[in-house]
Design an enzyme around this catalytic site. Structure first.
Site, mmCIF file in Angstrom:
data_model
loop_
_atom_site.group_PDB
_atom_site.id
_atom_site.type_symbol
_atom_site.label_atom_id
_atom_site.label_comp_id
_atom_site.label_asym_id
_atom_site.label_seq_id
_atom_site.Cartn_x
_atom_site.Cartn_y
_atom_site.Cartn_z
ATOM 1 N N LYS A 1 -5.263 -2.959 -8.038
ATOM 2 C CA LYS A 1 -5.739 -2.167 -6.898
ATOM 3 C C LYS A 1 -6.851 -1.226 -7.385
ATOM 4 O O LYS A 1 -7.468 -1.461 -8.416
ATOM 5 C CB LYS A 1 -4.571 -1.403 -6.266
ATOM 6 C CG LYS A 1 -3.556 -2.297 -5.567
ATOM 7 C CD LYS A 1 -4.132 -2.893 -4.295
ATOM 8 C CE LYS A 1 -3.106 -3.652 -3.488
ATOM 9 N NZ LYS A 1 -3.682 -4.200 -2.232
ATOM 10 N N ASP B 1 0.811 -1.219 0.000
ATOM 11 C CA ASP B 1 0.000 0.000 0.000
ATOM 12 C C ASP B 1 0.844 1.268 0.000
ATOM 13 O O ASP B 1 0.356 2.338 -0.391
ATOM 14 C CB ASP B 1 -0.933 0.029 1.214
ATOM 15 C CG ASP B 1 -2.128 -0.895 1.054
ATOM 16 O OD1 ASP B 1 -2.426 -1.292 -0.095
ATOM 17 O OD2 ASP B 1 -2.759 -1.231 2.072
#
EC number: 2.5.1.19
Length: 434
Positions: A346, A319
């Site tokens: 994502k 992330d």
């Protein structure tokens, strides 16, 4: 250029732990109190689908540390099979965590349900969700392209299994664990590359580390989960942007309070320290099984360029890669990434999004299926540079930090998307600017 100093006491509560606390509370028998729950759009989506599935909960403001107002969530549930058939498709909005992890719970409920999302989430691959649930006995239907909507005909007769994760994914691991809690025996989840372990910690699951580096998670089936309170620490993925701000803006000093320091979440701090960043930790302690502490960041000069190529390292910073890439490019002119194909699925294709925007800023880039490389800066564009967020909160925030710290004038599309995970993003930055 601006300098940033001060302490941050109002970072968003951890997004990952907030999702899991709400889901585990709904699976527990009794009253679950969650203190400092996240107000981000994604976490609110999890609360909404729980309520739409018959779970009673309240959310209210209360006093927190450092004079803050924080969120308190109280969930009332009667255990594993407390859910009711929803009257309409369950809207997960942009939250892949909500959709994937809640699918594991719905697979064990004796009714049909449908999970939907916004236009971005409806494009993301969901076969990794359907495959293990089908193996356990649930009926799961996806679109022709293997995406949502996810239609689930659940059953109380799920059976246990030994499941080897095909990719490093804490969401897939968690959905299998949540389904396995309802199964008729003991489930073993084999994790070749370790991902964030909040689910295991919060459920108190047994884990076995193998000599070959793999981890086995043992999930007992049909065992009563007793309710317990949860406290949500500050989100290290959100903190990454504040850390980058301090490192890019020379002469900056920032303290981040009460940060989650779970080793599976703070790999980026180790990477940056190894590249010469001035980062230290103090006031370390453990609350609810999670390491927490204060992080001090000091701008000490140029960083060495970052090369992230170890699969285990990638899994622990997945992330934070957008911010790390932008930070490394602006600081040293270079960056290199491998074994990160997961980024292409994502909220956006983050590899392509980073390359497109870095090239607009004059950087020379080369991308490949599982990563990309920044090979220096050709020229600095003049005037305002248009940045495409691709409706992705982490892309938007990464370039917003670069613009704020370096003085480059950027016009970022759909900047309101930062509210997905960091509603007070700009408020905190402004409070730190000297």
């Amino acid at each position: 250029m601006s300098v940033f100093k001060g302490e941050v006491t109002a970072l968003p509560p951890d997004k990952s732990i907030s999702h899991r606390a709400a889901l585990i509370g709904a699976l527990s028998d009794g009253t679950t109190e969650i203190v400092n729950f996240s107000g981000g759009f994604d976490n609110q989506s999890t609360l909404a689908v729980l309520q739409a599935s018959g779970i009673a909960l309240i959310q209210e403001e209360c006093a927190g540390s450092y004079g803050r107002r924080i969120r308190r969530v109280v969930i009332e549930s009667r255990g594993l099979w407390s859910f009711l058939a929803p009257q309409a498709p369950l809207m997960c909005n942009n939250s892949g965590s909500t959709m994937r992890m809640f699918a594991g719970i719905l697979a064990a409920q004796p009714f049909e349900s449908v999970l939907e999302g916004d236009s971005s989430l409806m494009k993301r691959p969901m076969n990794r969700v359907a495959d293990p649930l089908r193996q356990m006995g649930a009926q799961v239907e996806l679109s022709f392209s293997g995406t949502a909507p996810i239609r689930i005909q659940g059953t109380k007769d799920l059976h246990s299994l030994e499941y080897r994760l095909p990719v490093s994914s804490a969401q897939v691991k968690s959905l299998v664990a949540f389904a396995a809690l309802h199964a008729d025996g003991q489930t073993r989840i084999i994790e070749p590359i370790r991902s964030r372990d909040h689910t295991e910690l919060m459920l108190g699951l047994e884990t076995i580390d193998q000599p070959n580096g793999e981890r086995v998670i043992i999930v007992p089936g049909r065992k009563r989960i007793e309710s317990k309170p949860f406290y949500i620490p500050a989100d290290p993925s959100a903190a990454c942007f504040i850390v980058a701000l301090a490192l890019l803006a020379k002469g900056s000093d920032i303290i981040i309070r009460d940060l989650c320091l779970n080793p599976t979440r703070t790999g980026y701090l180790a990477i940056l320290a190894g590249a010469g960043a001035g980062i230290s930790v103090e006031n370390s302690r453990v609350i609810g099984g999670e390491a927490i502490g204060d992080v001090l960041v000091h701008s000490e000069g140029e960083l060495n360029s970052l090369v992230i190529s170890d699969p285990h390292e990638v899994a622990n910073v997945i992330d934070e890669i957008p911010m790390l890439a932008v930070l490394s490019a602006f600081s040293s002119g270079r960056f290199e990434l491998h074994h990160a194909a997961e980024l292409r699925t994502k909220e956006s294709d983050r590899i392509d999004a980073l390359v497109v925007n870095l090239e607009r800023l004059g950087f020379q880039c080369e991308q490949y299926p599982d990563g990309f490389k920044v090979n220096g800066r050709i020229a600095m564009p003049k005037g305002v540079v248009s940045i495409e967020s691709f409706d992705d909160h982490r892309i938007a925030m990464s370039f917003a930090i670069a613009g704020k710290a370096t003085g480059v004038d950027l016009a970022i599309s759909d900047i309101g998307v930062v509210g997905v995970s960091f509603p007070n993003f700009f408020e905190i930055i402004e409070s730190l600017e000297v």
